[in-house]
Design an enzyme around this catalytic site. Structure first.
Site, PDB file in Angstrom:
ATOM      1  N   CYS A   2       0.845  -1.206  -0.057  1.00  0.00           N
ATOM      2  CA  CYS A   2       0.079  -0.184  -0.145  1.00  0.00           C
ATOM      3  C   CYS A   2       0.943   1.435   0.136  1.00  0.00           C
ATOM      4  CB  CYS A   2      -0.859   0.231   1.435  1.00  0.00           C
ATOM      5  SG  CYS A   2      -1.635  -1.664   1.697  1.00  0.00           S
ATOM      6  N   ARG A  27       2.460   1.506  -6.824  1.00  0.00           N
ATOM      7  CA  ARG A  27       2.658   0.467  -5.915  1.00  0.00           C
ATOM      8  C   ARG A  27       1.438  -0.593  -6.068  1.00  0.00           C
ATOM      9  NH1 ARG A  27       6.508   1.809  -1.755  1.00  0.00           N
ATOM     10  NH2 ARG A  27       5.400   0.370  -0.082  1.00  0.00           N
ATOM     11  N   TRP A  75      -3.914  -1.905  -0.888  1.00  0.00           N
ATOM     12  CA  TRP A  75      -4.094  -3.138  -1.672  1.00  0.00           C
ATOM     13  C   TRP A  75      -4.744  -4.227  -0.902  1.00  0.00           C
ATOM     14  CZ3 TRP A  75      -2.095  -8.212  -1.716  1.00  0.00           C
ATOM     15  CH2 TRP A  75      -2.008  -8.836  -3.011  1.00  0.00           C
ATOM     16  N   ASN A 101       0.330  -0.186   6.345  1.00  0.00           N
ATOM     17  CA  ASN A 101       0.663  -1.299   5.431  1.00  0.00           C
ATOM     18  C   ASN A 101       1.308  -2.525   5.911  1.00  0.00           C
ATOM     19  OD1 ASN A 101       1.583  -2.332   2.990  1.00  0.00           O
ATOM     20  ND2 ASN A 101       3.355  -1.058   2.663  1.00  0.00           N
ATOM     21  N   GLY A 102       0.990  -3.407   5.524  1.00  0.00           N
ATOM     22  CA  GLY A 102       1.263  -4.791   6.096  1.00  0.00           C
ATOM     23  C   GLY A 102       0.344  -5.741   6.538  1.00  0.00           C
ATOM     24  N   GLU A 487      10.875 -14.322 -18.441  1.00  0.00           N
ATOM     25  CA  GLU A 487      10.681 -12.937 -18.296  1.00  0.00           C
ATOM     26  C   GLU A 487       9.713 -12.320 -19.338  1.00  0.00           C
ATOM     27  OE1 GLU A 487      10.952  -9.022 -16.580  1.00  0.00           O
ATOM     28  OE2 GLU A 487      11.132 -11.013 -15.705  1.00  0.00           O
ATOM     29  N   LYS A 491       6.206 -10.680 -18.664  1.00  0.00           N
ATOM     30  CA  LYS A 491       5.813  -9.172 -18.929  1.00  0.00           C
ATOM     31  C   LYS A 491       4.468  -9.213 -19.582  1.00  0.00           C
ATOM     32  CE  LYS A 491       7.909  -7.424 -16.972  1.00  0.00           C
ATOM     33  NZ  LYS A 491       8.981  -7.897 -16.106  1.00  0.00           N
ATOM     34  N   GLU A 494       1.463  -9.859 -16.992  1.00  0.00           N
ATOM     35  CA  GLU A 494       1.551  -8.726 -16.259  1.00  0.00           C
ATOM     36  C   GLU A 494       0.472  -7.678 -16.768  1.00  0.00           C
ATOM     37  OE1 GLU A 494       5.466  -8.559 -13.228  1.00  0.00           O
ATOM     38  OE2 GLU A 494       5.539  -8.028 -15.181  1.00  0.00           O
ATOM     39  N   HIS A 510       7.851 -31.991 -24.484  1.00  0.00           N
ATOM     40  CA  HIS A 510       7.693 -32.875 -23.275  1.00  0.00           C
ATOM     41  C   HIS A 510       6.394 -32.364 -22.695  1.00  0.00           C
ATOM     42  CE1 HIS A 510      11.124 -34.951 -23.245  1.00  0.00           C
ATOM     43  NE2 HIS A 510      11.981 -34.141 -23.459  1.00  0.00           N
ATOM     44  N   LYS A 609       3.738  -2.984  -7.239  1.00  0.00           N
ATOM     45  CA  LYS A 609       5.329  -2.724  -7.586  1.00  0.00           C
ATOM     46  C   LYS A 609       6.318  -3.474  -6.472  1.00  0.00           C
ATOM     47  CE  LYS A 609       8.806  -1.108  -9.770  1.00  0.00           C
ATOM     48  NZ  LYS A 609       9.071  -2.191 -11.227  1.00  0.00           N
TER      49      LYS A 609
END
Length: 614
Positions: A2, A27, A75, A101-102, A487, A491, A494, A510, A609
């Site tokens: 957050c 964030r 969040w 936050n947490g 990666e 991307k 996301e 496979h 983030k």
């Protein structure tokens, strides 16, 4: 995850708080709120589901006066994202307000205790439990607010960064932290609070980073006071942050992600500055100089990271093993911390994190330290928690990364890991002199080669428009480019919400080959390295099943180009450095597909983030 902002001073607080929240939007969040105290001690709390813009619209006809306030973007962890669960939360009396936050892990037990003593709750959050417990202790123990906060924090289990207002004292903010970042900005007769420095830098470059289990009292007209939860006075040095306001602005680009993709050549030049000397073919890292014996005597390296940083770690593993002849493990930090791994004082643990605040990686660091390992941090955010917890390390120095989907941090991490492998290999004598010289010269040339790839952006945008129909993508690579496939797929997932998977190309048959048909785009990283012929075979297998191939090839390639549906060229370089070039078109491809689909590339849904909670 957050965003926290606080202000106490002579300005009107609301504009400062809203600007701060906008700086923290990267964030990730689903609701926003603000608490303001008037000079008469009247507390106004406004919050709503949605974006900061929704909050500003909501308060358009409300009283937003006051020179002290706290604001928050949430969040969701406990309780669905709605206006009731949004922060700030207030105590039963309405006198105290908190942002947090947490995660408070024992909130259910504490809530049950408070309910048993007549406290009622408005929300489903763990945060409300905190402020209700603070008020309960303050009233039952007949103590001041600081004492009540300290006593509360001794009872909670979990992570927190908090800021608290008290309508009975409109000249004060109390803040505290444990395992979640919080920074205090010091202005002229004013105080600023933020989850990071981005909401503060416009007003001051003087900051204090409070540590775990510390509580700070910020009072108008007085110096700050910092104590631990046992009331032991703590002294802190005031630090000067080196951040340009322009680094957290879009600078004419439509999105931060695009800006950061295009910043990579300059960022890597800065990352290498003072470290790579191409005139004398040398790589110098102060960490290797200062801790030479410990690093050279290591029996094993263990890389711990999450997400994109984990992909960089996979490349680092190949670099260190091939150049230094030291075995390397790469572990997800979230799994490593709970797997009870055998660790000894002969191990070096490399912790990689852009923010330096990733909760799982920080916990893995603490666990490895407790078992005697030597800790090397690779981070971007200066003075963040992981660098402070490590024995040594290297900053990637790529500047603030605002886009949630990491781009320049990835290439910065790979660059630092490359420099680390080269510096260690030279000290150990495990690399051929000509190989070292060629690699240093090629590494130094990477930024210019990146610029050449970025010049192909219009063509990549055209290719992206062809594939917006896809519901699934497959990314294939081998050797150093296998992590690039992972990666690239990440991307796309996301920011476009298209399902994508990365695989070693040889593993396609496979299992994943069953998915390939005319509707399945397959991105193949087919640069002309030692595995080029093997990749040619994989492409033929895809084409035999009507798969559509987007190939990343070296300039002038003719063999793959005749087989692929679409081709994106990159300059040739040494095989170990190919990830730094091959990733650029994959970043651009994901970006343009997401933009074509109308997605918010800077703030993709459900993502944050900096993942500062488990």
């Amino acid at each position: 995850m957050c965003g926290i902002v606080g202000y106490l001073g002579n300005r009107q607080a609301f504009p400062v708080l809203m600007k701060g929240l906008r700086r923290l939007e990267y964030r990730g969040y689903d609701s926003a709120g603000v608490a303001l105290l008037t000079n008469e001690g009247e507390l106004h709390v406004y919050k709503t589901k949605g974006k900061v813009a929704d909050l500003e619209a909501y308060v358009s006809d409300k009283d937003i006066s006051g020179t002290v306030g706290i604001a928050h973007t949430r969040w969701a962890t406990h309780g669905e994202p709605n206006s009731t669960n949004a922060h700030p939360h207030i105590s039963s009396s309405g006198k105290l307000a908190i942002i947090h936050n947490g995660i408070i892990e024992n909130y259910a037990v504490l809530k049950q205790y408070l309910q048993g003593h007549g406290v009622t709750f408005r929300s489903d959050t763990d945060t409300e439990v905190l402020i209700q417990l603070v008020e309960y202790i303050k009233n039952t123990k007949n103590c001041d607010l600081l004492t009540a906060v300290r006593m509360t924090l001794r009872m909670v289990v979990g992570a927190y960064a908090i800021a608290i207002l008290n309508s009975e004292d409109p000249n004060q903010i109390i803040v505290a932290r444990k395992s979640s970042p919080l920074v205090i900005g010091i202005g002229e007769d004013e105080w600023f609070v933020g989850s990071d420095a981005s909401p503060i830098i416009e007003y001051t470059d003087k900051v204090i980073y409070i540590e775990d289990n510390e509580v700070a009292v910020l009072t108008r007209g007085h110096n700050y006071k910092i104590v631990d939860i046992h009331n032991v006075q703590i002294d802190h040095d005031i630090q000067t942050i080196d951040m340009d306001l322009g680094q957290i602005e879009k600078g004419g680009f439509p999105h931060f992600m695009m800006k950061e993709i295009f910043e990579q050549p300059e960022c890597l030049s800065k990352c290498m500055s003072g470290r790579v000397n191409v005139d004398i073919d040398n790589v110098v890292l102060s960490a290797v100089i200062d801790h030479r014996d410990k690093l050279l005597s290591a029996k094993r390296f263990i890389i711990v990271a999450c997400g994109t940083s984990w992909h960089a770690g996979l490349i680092g593993k190949q670099l260190i093993e091939s150049y230094c002849h030291i075995p390397v493990m790469v572990e997800y930090a979230s799994e490593f911390r709970y797997s009870n791994p055998p660790i000894s004082s002969d191990d070096v643990v490399i912790a990689i994190s852009q923010s330096g605040e990733t909760a799982d990686t920080l916990a893995a660091v603490e666990m490895a330290k407790s078992k005697g390992a030597f800790i090397y941090g690779v981070c971007n955010a200066v003075s963040s928690s992981i660098p402070r917890a490590t024995d040594t390390g290297s900053y990637i120095h790529v500047g603030p990364e605002i886009g949630v989907a990491s781009t320049k941090a990835f290439t910065g991490q790979v660059t630092v890991l490359t420099m680390l492998a080269l510096a260690l290999a030279k000290e150990k004598g495990t690399i051929d002199e000509n190989e070292f010289k060629e690699t240093v010269e090629e590494l130094y040339a990477i930024p210019d080669k990146m610029r050449k790839i970025l010049g192909n952006n219009p063509r990549i945008e055209t290719i992206a428009k062809i594939f917006t129909y896809a519901h699934n993508f497959l990314y294939l690579g081998r050797g150093f480019n296998y992590p690039v496939a992972l990666e690239g797929a990440l991307k796309l997932k996301e920011i476009s919400y298209i399902h994508a998977e990365g695989y070693p190309a040889a593993e396609m048959k496979h299992g994943p080959i069953a998915l390939i048909d005319e509707e399945m785009p397959v991105v193949v990283i087919a640069t002309n390295n030692t595995l080029y012929d093997k990749l040619m075979n994989n492409i033929q297998e895809i084409k035999a099943r009507n798969g559509r191939v987007i190939a990343i090839v070296n300039e002038g390639d003719t063999r793959v180009s005749h087989m692929a549906n679409e081709v994106i060229e990159v300059p040739a370089t040494k095989e170990c450095l190919e990830p730094l070039l091959a990733i650029i078109p994959l970043q651009l491809l994901a970006y343009h597909i997401a933009v074509c689909k109308g997605k918010d590339v800077d703030q993709p849904r459900n993502l944050a983030k900096s993942v500062t909670v488990e």
